[in-house]
Design a protein around this motif. Structure first.
Motif, short mmCIF file in Angstrom:
data_model
loop_
_atom_site.label_atom_id
_atom_site.label_comp_id
_atom_site.label_asym_id
_atom_site.label_seq_id
_atom_site.Cartn_x
_atom_site.Cartn_y
_atom_site.Cartn_z
N HIS A 1 -14.99 -13.93 -67.93
CA HIS A 1 -13.89 -13.72 -66.99
C HIS A 1 -14.06 -12.40 -66.25
O HIS A 1 -13.83 -12.30 -65.06
N PHE B 1 -16.41 -12.90 -63.57
CA PHE B 1 -16.02 -13.82 -62.49
C PHE B 1 -14.85 -13.30 -61.65
O PHE B 1 -14.74 -13.64 -60.48
N TRP B 2 -13.99 -12.48 -62.26
CA TRP B 2 -12.83 -11.99 -61.49
C TRP B 2 -13.23 -11.33 -60.18
O TRP B 2 -12.68 -11.67 -59.12
N VAL C 1 -15.73 -11.76 -58.39
CA VAL C 1 -16.23 -12.79 -57.48
C VAL C 1 -15.05 -13.48 -56.80
O VAL C 1 -15.02 -13.65 -55.57
N ILE C 2 -14.08 -13.87 -57.62
CA ILE C 2 -12.92 -14.60 -57.08
C ILE C 2 -12.13 -13.70 -56.13
O ILE C 2 -11.77 -14.12 -55.02
N ILE D 1 -14.08 -13.16 -52.80
CA ILE D 1 -14.13 -14.34 -51.94
C ILE D 1 -12.76 -14.63 -51.35
O ILE D 1 -12.63 -14.96 -50.17
N PHE E 1 -2.97 -22.70 -68.87
CA PHE E 1 -4.24 -23.26 -68.39
C PHE E 1 -4.16 -23.62 -66.90
O PHE E 1 -5.14 -23.52 -66.18
N GLU E 2 -2.96 -24.02 -66.49
CA GLU E 2 -2.81 -24.43 -65.09
C GLU E 2 -3.14 -23.28 -64.15
O GLU E 2 -3.62 -23.50 -63.04
N PHE F 1 -5.53 -21.15 -64.40
CA PHE F 1 -6.97 -21.15 -64.12
C PHE F 1 -7.35 -22.29 -63.19
O PHE F 1 -8.21 -22.15 -62.33
N VAL F 2 -6.71 -23.45 -63.40
CA VAL F 2 -7.00 -24.60 -62.53
C VAL F 2 -6.66 -24.23 -61.09
O VAL F 2 -7.43 -24.50 -60.16
N GLY G 1 -9.15 -21.77 -59.69
CA GLY G 1 -10.39 -22.48 -59.39
C GLY G 1 -10.28 -23.27 -58.11
O GLY G 1 -11.18 -23.24 -57.25
N ALA G 2 -9.16 -23.99 -57.96
CA ALA G 2 -8.94 -24.78 -56.75
C ALA G 2 -8.87 -23.87 -55.53
O ALA G 2 -9.42 -24.17 -54.46
N LEU H 1 -10.38 -21.02 -55.21
CA LEU H 1 -11.74 -20.56 -54.93
C LEU H 1 -12.51 -21.61 -54.12
O LEU H 1 -13.11 -21.30 -53.08
N VAL H 2 -12.46 -22.87 -54.59
CA VAL H 2 -13.18 -23.94 -53.89
C VAL H 2 -12.63 -24.09 -52.47
O VAL H 2 -13.39 -24.17 -51.50
N GLY I 1 -15.72 -22.28 -59.09
CA GLY I 1 -14.37 -22.83 -58.99
C GLY I 1 -14.24 -24.11 -59.79
O GLY I 1 -13.24 -24.32 -60.48
N TYR J 1 -13.79 -23.48 -63.48
CA TYR J 1 -12.40 -23.15 -63.80
C TYR J 1 -11.52 -24.40 -63.81
O TYR J 1 -10.71 -24.60 -64.70
N ILE J 2 -11.68 -25.24 -62.78
CA ILE J 2 -10.81 -26.41 -62.66
C ILE J 2 -11.04 -27.37 -63.84
O ILE J 2 -10.10 -27.80 -64.49
N ASN K 1 -10.20 -25.86 -67.56
CA ASN K 1 -8.79 -25.64 -67.84
C ASN K 1 -7.96 -26.88 -67.58
O ASN K 1 -6.90 -27.03 -68.16
#
Lengths: 307, 292
Positions: free
Chosen positions: A237, A240-241, A243-244, A247, A278-279, A281-282, A285-286, A288-289, B104, B107-108, B111
């Motif tokens: 983490h 990666f932080w 990076v996130i 970006i 957990f949500e 992180f989801v 991630g979303a 980021l994408v 990304g 992570y998705i 989690n």
């Protein structure tokens, strides 16, 4: 006065006034302090990427800086205000080593080696030399300000802010200087840069040196702020932080790390208050994408038309 | 001779680990060969393969080995969706973007699974769990032997598919020269999509075998194998399937031998030392040809 200057002035003012929002809440002050530390850390990652080298293992340098500073402060009885700068030097030494190994590598290869390096370092700090590094329990670190001092979070915040401003100015100066031009040239096309007489190897190493020094500094700041350090600091983490954040804010720009760190921290803490785990992180991630696909130049590009 | 039986044991465990790595690395290298994309989130599909197998077995109550193909199919479809939604939009916009999108996805997927099914370790039991086959003084668990056989079967099927069928030929053509393949009337975007699905299905097979052989898994199980698979395809040469197979085998054995000699907590660090050594000495891999 250009509008961009106004924006920077507004950002500075916001940084100075932000503790007012936190009021007396130690939790909010801690969040703000970590946020400012991560602005510094993200600057460090971003600068390396500015030279075309994307690291996925910056946590290694973050952690080495932290451990070195904590050890120097406790063993040599030095003030943390001094050891953070010496500790960061150890991170820079490690960075120089990794940079030298990676000089021929690009993109995924570089990402993999840096990632692997942070895993190896994490393993060493967890399992070896436990009398020095304290194994899984880690080691305590001296605080910047005594825990009994009134308003200590406030002092700590402004100290971090000062360093964040200094880092931002340093990165600004680098991006504007010959050094920055060389970094950008290498990033855009390494071969062409070489043909035009840029000493690619030297500049890549310089980028590694500066970037890992700043990463080590940020790690040392976090360590003395938490008052302890464990091998947890080498977790992915922490790699990666930045990076996130970078970006989200805008890759390879000066304002990106600041905008990204602040916005993502706001989202992150906001979601935490909604009771999500957990949500979160989801969602990150979303985000980021989505950023990479729809807004590759980051949130800071919203301000582009202000220039 | 205890030394010999220990050596055999280490060798066999290495082959067993190597099988998982082979499947994972073959999928990764296949995707790389065709799309020139490295999917860092590849291990997350292994993890999803574990969960797919687990749920198929729990819900339908069938023999775990029968769940492998359905799990591969489900994950293959998911892979196609991921390619369409996440990778297609950024194709050709730079290698860094691919790294960031995979980040990304990691992570998705991790989690998302943790959210749905919790992050505790799970495991499943094969009906042959207690059975062993004696060989040269050591007892081989029957499941591991079947697993090695299954891996061989899947790889042979893959080989036949790539060599004998029209679609397989189109994939190889796209991998060799994308533009020329396009000129020959191959719909390369469709090939990308199917290839990604196939690669993900292979990762799912690795996950299914991982779960069936009794290994614990949780939502974060995939990260390390993925990194190792990446190391393997560098070792074997990017895009080379034979390289991925031999590399996977070498890697599995080296890792287990290293773990035996230096202690198990060094396993992962050793794998990365191998990777870094390979990258520094031979950046194009052992079987790879020079490029750039």
């Amino acid at each position: 006065m250009k509008r961009a200057h106004l924006l920077w002035a507004a950002a500075l003012l916001a940084g100075l006034l932000l503790p007012l929002v936190a009021g007396d809440s130690p939790y909010l002050m801690k969040v703000l302090i970590i946020m400012v530390i991560f602005i510094i850390y993200t600057h460090s990652w971003n600068l390396l990427t500015y030279s075309g080298q994307a690291s996925l293992g910056h946590a290694a340098f973050f952690g080495i800086g932290g451990y070195a500073s904590a050890l120097l402060a406790s063993r040599l009885e030095l003030s943390p205000f001094i050891t953070i700068f010496i500790g960061a030097g150890f991170a820079a030494l490690a960075g120089l080593l990794v940079g030298a190994i990676c000089v021929r590598l690009r993109e995924w290869f570089l990402a993999m080696v840096t990632f692997g390096f942070s895993i190896i370092i994490g393993t060493i700090f967890l399992n070896q030399f436990t009398d020095i590094f304290g194994g899984v329990d880690g080691i305590p670190a001296r605080r910047f300000f005594s825990a009994t001092l009134e308003h200590r979070y406030l002092y700590e915040y402004y100290f971090m802010l000062l360093l964040a401003i200094a880092t931002t100015l340093l990165v600004y100066w680098i991006m504007r200087s010959r050094l920055g031009v060389a970094f950008a040239a290498i990033r855009e096309n390494e071969l062409e840069a070489k043909v035009l007489g840029v000493d690619v190897v030297r500049y890549k190493l310089v980028a590694f040196l500066i970037s890992t020094y700043i990463a080590g500094l940020a790690g040392a700041l976090q360590t003395h702020s938490f008052a302890y350090i464990t091998p947890e600091i080498y977790s992915v983490h922490n790699s990666f932080w930045p990076v996130i954040y970078a970006i989200a804010g805008g890759l390879a720009t000066l304002e990106g790390p600041i905008v990204g760190t602040v916005v993502v921290t706001l989202i992150w803490e906001g979601l935490k208050n909604l009771g999500l785990s957990f949500e979160r992180f989801v969602i990150i991630g979303a985000l980021l994408v989505a950023m990479v696909i729809f807004k590759p130049r980051g949130l800071a590009s919203i301000f582009d038309r202000w220039r | 001779m205890p030394e010999l039986s220990i050596a055999l044991q280490v060798l066999f465990w290495g082959i067993y680990a190597g099988c998982i790595y082979m499947l994972l690395a073959t999928g990764l290298t296949l995707i790389f060969g065709v799309m020139k994309v490295v999917n860092f989130a590849h291990g997350e599909f292994l993890m999803l393969g574990c969960y797919a197998t687990f749920w198929i077995v729990v819900l339908l109550g069938i023999n775990p080995y029968l769940a492998i193909l359905p799990a591969m199919l489900i994950l293959g479809l998911l892979g196609i969706a991921v390619e369409r939604l996440a990778f297609r939009p950024i194709m050709g916009t730079g290698k860094l973007n691919e790294i960031f999108v995979s980040l990304g996805l990691i992570y998705i997927l991790q989690n998302g699974v943790a959210f749905l099914w919790g992050d505790d370790f799970r495991s499943m039991h094969s009906p042959y769990a207690a059975k062993t086959i004696p060989l040269g003084g050591i007892n081989l668990p029957l499941d591991y032997v079947i697993l090695v056989g299954f891996t061989a079967l899947i790889l042979i099927a893959l080989h036949l598919f790539l060599k004998k069928t029209r679609l397989g030929r189109a994939m190889r053509a796209t991998s060799q020269n994308r533009k020329a393949a396009q000129l020959m009337g191959i719909n390369v975007e469709r090939i990308d999509m199917l290839c990604f699905g196939l690669g993900v299905a292979l990762a799912a097979a690795a996950g299914a075998l991982w779960a069936i052989s009794g290994q614990l898994f949780n939502p974060y199980t995939g990260s390390l194998p993925a990194i190792k698979a990446f190391a393997i395809i560098i070792l074997g040469g990017l895009g080379s399937i034979p390289g991925a197979i031999v590399g996977g085998l070498i890697y599995g054995i080296a890792e287990n031998a290293g773990g035996y000699l230096f202690g198990n907590h060094w396993k992962d660090a050793i794998s990365f030392l191998i990777l870094i050594a390979v990258l520094v000495v031979r950046p194009h891999g052992i079987f790879g040809e020079g490029e750039e």
